[in-house]
Design an enzyme around this catalytic site. Sequence first.
Site, PDB file in Angstrom:
ATOM      1  CG  HIS A   1       3.673   4.426  -7.674  1.00 50.73           C
ATOM      2  ND1 HIS A   1       4.282   4.778  -6.449  1.00 50.73           N
ATOM      3  CD2 HIS A   1       2.525   5.032  -7.919  1.00 50.73           C
ATOM      4  CE1 HIS A   1       3.502   6.292  -6.317  1.00 50.73           C
ATOM      5  NE2 HIS A   1       2.604   6.267  -7.105  1.00 50.73           N
TER       6      HIS A   1
ATOM      7  CG  HIS B   1       8.699   2.988   1.235  1.00 56.24           C
ATOM      8  ND1 HIS B   1      10.068   3.620   1.190  1.00 56.24           N
ATOM      9  CD2 HIS B   1       7.900   3.619   0.076  1.00 56.24           C
ATOM     10  CE1 HIS B   1      10.197   4.570   0.217  1.00 56.24           C
ATOM     11  NE2 HIS B   1       8.842   4.646  -0.465  1.00 56.24           N
TER      12      HIS B   1
ATOM     13  CD  GLU C   1       2.525  -1.199   1.338  1.00 55.80           C
ATOM     14  OE1 GLU C   1       2.003  -1.390   0.682  1.00 55.80           O
ATOM     15  OE2 GLU C   1       3.743  -0.668   1.191  1.00 55.80           O
TER      16      GLU C   1
ATOM     17  NE  ARG D   1       6.433   8.838  -8.700  1.00 58.37           N
ATOM     18  CZ  ARG D   1       6.456   9.041  -7.248  1.00 58.37           C
ATOM     19  NH1 ARG D   1       6.761   7.926  -6.608  1.00 58.37           N
ATOM     20  NH2 ARG D   1       6.356  10.369  -6.877  1.00 58.37           N
TER      21      ARG D   1
ATOM     22  N   GLY E   1      10.653  -3.555  -3.248  1.00 59.01           N
ATOM     23  CA  GLY E   1      11.036  -3.164  -4.620  1.00 59.01           C
ATOM     24  C   GLY E   1      12.546  -2.814  -4.810  1.00 59.01           C
ATOM     25  CG  HIS E   2      15.606   1.067  -4.502  1.00 55.57           C
ATOM     26  ND1 HIS E   2      17.024   0.761  -3.593  1.00 55.57           N
ATOM     27  CD2 HIS E   2      15.978   1.558  -5.615  1.00 55.57           C
ATOM     28  CE1 HIS E   2      17.801   1.404  -4.392  1.00 55.57           C
ATOM     29  NE2 HIS E   2      17.266   2.111  -5.609  1.00 55.57           N
TER      30      HIS E   2
ATOM     31  CG  ASP F   1       7.190   0.775  -9.356  1.00 57.12           C
ATOM     32  OD1 ASP F   1       6.232   0.197  -9.947  1.00 57.12           O
ATOM     33  OD2 ASP F   1       6.836   1.646  -8.212  1.00 57.12           O
ATOM     34  CG  HIS F   2      13.192   1.128  -8.864  1.00 55.57           C
ATOM     35  ND1 HIS F   2      12.786   2.500  -9.463  1.00 55.57           N
ATOM     36  CD2 HIS F   2      12.959   1.279  -7.629  1.00 55.57           C
ATOM     37  CE1 HIS F   2      12.362   3.247  -8.293  1.00 55.57           C
ATOM     38  NE2 HIS F   2      12.335   2.450  -7.193  1.00 55.57           N
TER      39      HIS F   2
ATOM     40  CB  THR G   1      10.822   6.700  -3.317  1.00 55.00           C
ATOM     41  OG1 THR G   1       9.899   5.830  -3.203  1.00 55.00           O
ATOM     42  CG2 THR G   1      11.593   7.203  -2.007  1.00 55.00           C
ATOM     43  CB  THR G   2       5.839   6.887  -1.610  1.00 59.30           C
ATOM     44  OG1 THR G   2       5.573   6.121  -3.092  1.00 59.30           O
ATOM     45  CG2 THR G   2       4.582   7.288  -0.888  1.00 59.30           C
TER      46      THR G   2
ATOM     47  CD  GLU H   1       2.983   1.085  -4.445  1.00 56.97           C
ATOM     48  OE1 GLU H   1       3.846   2.145  -4.693  1.00 56.97           O
ATOM     49  OE2 GLU H   1       3.507   0.354  -3.781  1.00 56.97           O
TER      50      GLU H   1
ATOM     51  NE  ARG I   1       9.274  10.017 -10.476  1.00 55.76           N
ATOM     52  CZ  ARG I   1       9.460  10.276  -9.185  1.00 55.76           C
ATOM     53  NH1 ARG I   1      10.105   9.700  -8.349  1.00 55.76           N
ATOM     54  NH2 ARG I   1       8.932  11.422  -8.949  1.00 55.76           N
ATOM     55  CG  HIS I   2       8.484   4.008 -12.141  1.00 50.12           C
ATOM     56  ND1 HIS I   2       7.314   3.787 -11.851  1.00 50.12           N
ATOM     57  CD2 HIS I   2       9.142   4.514 -11.178  1.00 50.12           C
ATOM     58  CE1 HIS I   2       7.232   4.129 -10.524  1.00 50.12           C
ATOM     59  NE2 HIS I   2       8.240   4.652 -10.006  1.00 50.12           N
TER      60      HIS I   2
ATOM     61  CG  ASN J   1       7.540  -1.476  -6.558  1.00 49.32           C
ATOM     62  OD1 ASN J   1       7.955  -1.249  -7.607  1.00 49.32           O
ATOM     63  ND2 ASN J   1       6.635  -0.610  -5.952  1.00 49.32           N
TER      64      ASN J   1
HETATM   65  N1  PXP Z   1       5.105   0.438  -0.660  1.00 52.65           N
HETATM   66  C1  PXP Z   1       4.771   1.322  -1.135  1.00 52.65           C
HETATM   67  C2  PXP Z   1       3.285   1.972  -0.914  1.00 52.65           C
HETATM   68  C3  PXP Z   1       5.541   2.112  -2.005  1.00 52.65           C
HETATM   69  O1  PXP Z   1       5.142   3.356  -2.554  1.00 52.65           O
HETATM   70  C4  PXP Z   1       6.636   1.648  -2.231  1.00 52.65           C
HETATM   71  C5  PXP Z   1       7.923   2.391  -3.167  1.00 52.65           C
HETATM   72  O2  PXP Z   1       7.320   2.147  -4.530  1.00 52.65           O
HETATM   73  C6  PXP Z   1       7.016   0.281  -1.818  1.00 52.65           C
HETATM   74  C7  PXP Z   1       6.327  -0.152  -0.843  1.00 52.65           C
HETATM   75  C8  PXP Z   1       8.284  -0.406  -2.164  1.00 52.65           C
HETATM   76  O3  PXP Z   1       9.182   0.524  -1.270  1.00 52.65           O
HETATM   77  P1  PXP Z   1      10.921   0.033  -1.844  1.00 52.65           P
HETATM   78  O4  PXP Z   1      11.356   0.375  -3.007  1.00 52.65           O
HETATM   79  O5  PXP Z   1      11.901   1.058  -0.805  1.00 52.65           O
HETATM   80  O6  PXP Z   1      10.888  -1.475  -1.400  1.00 52.65           O
END
Ligand code: PXP
Length: 243
Positions: free
Chosen positions: A45, A193, A153, A47, A215-216, A11-12, A102-103, A72, A51-52, A9
């Site tokens: 994602h 996540h 998921e 959103r 991701g993060h 996004d960041h 976050t989600t 997403e 935001r990203h 992921n």
């Molecule tokens: N899966 C889903 C459905 C998410 O919404 C996210 C965060 O955007 C992730 C996985 C990844 O989570 P993390 O950034 O905590 O690894």
Amino acid sequence: MSPILLGVNIDHVASIRQARLTRYPDPVQAALVAEQAGADSIIIHLREDRRHIQERDVHLLKDVMLTPMNLELAMTDDMLLFAEKVRPEFCCIVPERREELTTEGGLDVAGQLTRTTEACQRLQEAGIRVSLFIDADQDQIAAVCDTGAKVIEIHTGHFADAKSDQERQGKLQKIIMAVEQGIRSGLRVNAGHGLNYQNVQEIACISNIRELNIGHAIIARAVFTGLAGAIREMKQLMSEVRR
Ligand code: PXP
């Protein structure tokens, strides 16, 4: 044991760019580096508050990526229309609240079965494989089977955030049971996540999980090691426990 895939992921990468509204760092560049380093898919994602990831990112990524895109999205008409136009390989429907960091939780499929089924149908008719992001909960998995979605998921955030060993073990057991139920129901089971370099192996060793979405932690590690190194290190940890 079957191999496990890593969806990265990005996004960041876009979060850093949006923090200053600059042109860098570009998530498109990140996706290409991630693919070269072994990412099996790229997750973004879009959103509602943008935001990203921006719409521009999604279109450019769709043009250049070689691995599957997993988009997403919240279950709104605007987002479904957007996905129908872009046609990523996968869409993962997630709940979304503007004020969340976050989600935060899984989608309540059981509580909004008709709406979820219609959303799945729309996306599937556009040739998109649909994944539903849900908590490790028996009723939610049973409900997914009624929507026509073929992928879930499982939300690992509650496991990752557990405050004690006992709570952590409890959450892990729930995930293991949810994976078994998903497989028995004929679903492809992914998870994600809150996974990081410390906790990933406890989840990766659950043999029926097909893909982890992370991701993060990877983007944070990339600040110090570079993105390619961060991805290789994560893949190494995951594959070590699947041999
Ligand atoms: N899966 C889903 C459905 C998410 O919404 C996210 C965060 O955007 C992730 C996985 C990844 O989570 P993390 O950034 O905590 O690894």
